[in-house]
Design a protein around this motif. Structure first.
Motif, mmCIF file in Angstrom:
data_model
loop_
_atom_site.group_PDB
_atom_site.id
_atom_site.type_symbol
_atom_site.label_atom_id
_atom_site.label_comp_id
_atom_site.label_asym_id
_atom_site.label_seq_id
_atom_site.Cartn_x
_atom_site.Cartn_y
_atom_site.Cartn_z
ATOM 1 N N LEU A 144 0.867 -1.413 -0.077
ATOM 2 C CA LEU A 144 0.010 -0.088 -0.132
ATOM 3 C C LEU A 144 0.980 1.570 -0.056
ATOM 4 O O LEU A 144 0.495 2.228 -0.744
ATOM 5 C CB LEU A 144 -0.920 -0.036 1.140
ATOM 6 C CG LEU A 144 -2.040 -0.996 1.188
ATOM 7 C CD1 LEU A 144 -2.888 -1.009 2.445
ATOM 8 C CD2 LEU A 144 -3.037 -0.553 0.068
ATOM 9 N N GLY A 145 2.167 1.244 0.731
ATOM 10 C CA GLY A 145 2.882 2.354 0.785
ATOM 11 C C GLY A 145 3.703 2.730 -0.642
ATOM 12 O O GLY A 145 3.791 3.830 -1.026
ATOM 13 N N ILE A 146 3.882 1.756 -1.365
ATOM 14 C CA ILE A 146 4.496 1.638 -2.574
ATOM 15 C C ILE A 146 3.342 2.308 -3.615
ATOM 16 O O ILE A 146 3.392 3.182 -4.449
ATOM 17 C CB ILE A 146 5.120 0.415 -3.015
ATOM 18 C CG1 ILE A 146 6.463 0.090 -2.310
ATOM 19 C CG2 ILE A 146 5.434 0.505 -4.458
ATOM 20 C CD1 ILE A 146 6.966 -1.191 -2.344
ATOM 21 N N LEU A 147 2.346 1.788 -3.535
ATOM 22 C CA LEU A 147 1.108 2.133 -4.432
ATOM 23 C C LEU A 147 0.710 3.519 -4.220
ATOM 24 O O LEU A 147 0.077 4.300 -5.042
ATOM 25 C CB LEU A 147 -0.236 1.031 -4.438
ATOM 26 C CG LEU A 147 0.014 -0.261 -4.993
ATOM 27 C CD1 LEU A 147 -1.235 -1.080 -4.629
ATOM 28 C CD2 LEU A 147 0.465 0.009 -6.462
ATOM 29 N N SER A 148 0.745 4.030 -2.916
ATOM 30 C CA SER A 148 0.497 5.120 -2.735
ATOM 31 C C SER A 148 1.383 6.391 -3.594
ATOM 32 O O SER A 148 0.705 7.697 -3.708
ATOM 33 C CB SER A 148 0.462 5.644 -1.199
ATOM 34 O OG SER A 148 1.827 5.578 -0.944
ATOM 35 N N PHE A 149 2.475 5.967 -3.681
ATOM 36 C CA PHE A 149 3.316 6.986 -4.677
ATOM 37 C C PHE A 149 2.926 6.882 -6.364
ATOM 38 O O PHE A 149 3.440 7.876 -6.721
ATOM 39 C CB PHE A 149 5.032 6.552 -4.427
ATOM 40 C CG PHE A 149 5.443 6.717 -3.264
ATOM 41 C CD1 PHE A 149 5.497 8.079 -2.700
ATOM 42 C CD2 PHE A 149 5.640 5.500 -2.548
ATOM 43 C CE1 PHE A 149 6.213 8.103 -1.359
ATOM 44 C CE2 PHE A 149 6.396 6.096 -1.107
ATOM 45 C CZ PHE A 149 6.494 7.136 -0.775
ATOM 46 N N ALA A 157 4.557 12.037 2.807
ATOM 47 C CA ALA A 157 4.385 11.593 4.143
ATOM 48 C C ALA A 157 3.622 10.199 4.319
ATOM 49 O O ALA A 157 4.291 9.196 5.169
ATOM 50 C CB ALA A 157 4.035 12.417 5.050
ATOM 51 N N VAL A 158 2.626 10.123 3.831
ATOM 52 C CA VAL A 158 1.935 8.877 4.102
ATOM 53 C C VAL A 158 2.450 7.527 3.446
ATOM 54 O O VAL A 158 2.490 6.852 3.971
ATOM 55 C CB VAL A 158 0.303 9.356 3.371
ATOM 56 C CG1 VAL A 158 -0.575 7.954 3.577
ATOM 57 C CG2 VAL A 158 -0.343 10.306 3.964
ATOM 58 N N GLY A 159 3.092 7.923 2.460
ATOM 59 C CA GLY A 159 3.722 6.497 1.433
ATOM 60 C C GLY A 159 4.946 6.203 2.308
ATOM 61 O O GLY A 159 5.244 5.164 2.531
ATOM 62 N N VAL A 160 5.600 7.206 2.949
ATOM 63 C CA VAL A 160 6.779 7.031 3.684
ATOM 64 C C VAL A 160 6.444 6.227 5.110
ATOM 65 O O VAL A 160 6.921 5.265 5.364
ATOM 66 C CB VAL A 160 7.669 8.355 4.051
ATOM 67 C CG1 VAL A 160 8.612 7.970 4.846
ATOM 68 C CG2 VAL A 160 8.071 8.908 2.576
ATOM 69 N N VAL A 161 5.198 6.670 5.652
ATOM 70 C CA VAL A 161 5.071 6.084 6.848
ATOM 71 C C VAL A 161 4.465 4.764 6.678
ATOM 72 O O VAL A 161 4.813 3.887 7.304
ATOM 73 C CB VAL A 161 3.784 6.865 7.557
ATOM 74 C CG1 VAL A 161 2.925 6.186 8.666
ATOM 75 C CG2 VAL A 161 4.134 8.309 8.092
ATOM 76 N N LEU A 162 3.701 4.596 5.558
ATOM 77 C CA LEU A 162 3.219 3.206 5.326
ATOM 78 C C LEU A 162 4.374 2.205 4.948
ATOM 79 O O LEU A 162 4.090 0.922 5.421
ATOM 80 C CB LEU A 162 2.061 3.000 4.112
ATOM 81 C CG LEU A 162 0.788 3.882 4.469
ATOM 82 C CD1 LEU A 162 -0.021 3.981 3.145
ATOM 83 C CD2 LEU A 162 -0.015 2.705 5.380
ATOM 84 N N VAL A 163 5.379 2.656 4.150
ATOM 85 C CA VAL A 163 6.511 1.916 3.838
ATOM 86 C C VAL A 163 7.334 1.530 5.170
ATOM 87 O O VAL A 163 7.619 0.308 5.184
ATOM 88 C CB VAL A 163 7.258 2.539 2.773
ATOM 89 C CG1 VAL A 163 8.640 1.829 2.400
ATOM 90 C CG2 VAL A 163 6.607 2.583 1.275
ATOM 91 N N VAL A 164 7.556 2.430 5.858
ATOM 92 C CA VAL A 164 8.485 2.072 7.160
ATOM 93 C C VAL A 164 7.554 1.316 8.236
ATOM 94 O O VAL A 164 8.209 0.404 8.523
ATOM 95 C CB VAL A 164 8.624 3.474 7.800
ATOM 96 C CG1 VAL A 164 9.279 3.349 9.352
ATOM 97 C CG2 VAL A 164 9.755 4.310 7.065
#
Length: 71
Positions: free
Chosen positions: A14-19, A51-58
Motif C-alpha cells: 500500500l505504501g508503494i502504491l500510494s506513490f 509522508a503517508v507513503g513513507v509512513v506506510l512503507v516504514v
C-alpha cells in the motif's frame, strides 16, 4: 507469526502504491430554483502526500521484520 508478516507485506504494498496510483475525487455542486436544478460536477485525481507513503512503507518494513524474527 505468519499474520504479522502478511500485515507487513500489505502495508509495504500500500505504501508503494500510494506513490504511484492517484486517488479519484468527485465533487458535486447544485442549486435548485423552483422546479429547475442546475448542477456542476467536477472530478480530479490527486496522489496522497509523500509522508503517508513513507509512513506506510516504514511501518510495513518494521512489521515485516518483527514478523520474520518471531517465526
Amino acid at each position: 507469526m505468519r499474520g504479522l508478516t502478511t500485515v507487513g507485506v500489505i502495508l509495504l504494498v500500500l505504501g508503494i502504491l500510494s506513490f504511484i496510483v492517484p486517488v479519484p475525487q468527485r465533487e458535486e455542486h447544485s442549486m435548485k430554483i423552483g422546479d429547475a436544478k442546475i448542477g456542476l460536477q467536477t472530478e480530479s485525481s490527486q496522489k496522497l502526500p509523500p509522508a503517508v507513503g513513507v509512513v506506510l512503507v516504514v511501518a510495513g518494513a518494521v512489521v515485516l521484520t518483527v514478523g520474520a524474527r518471531k517465526s
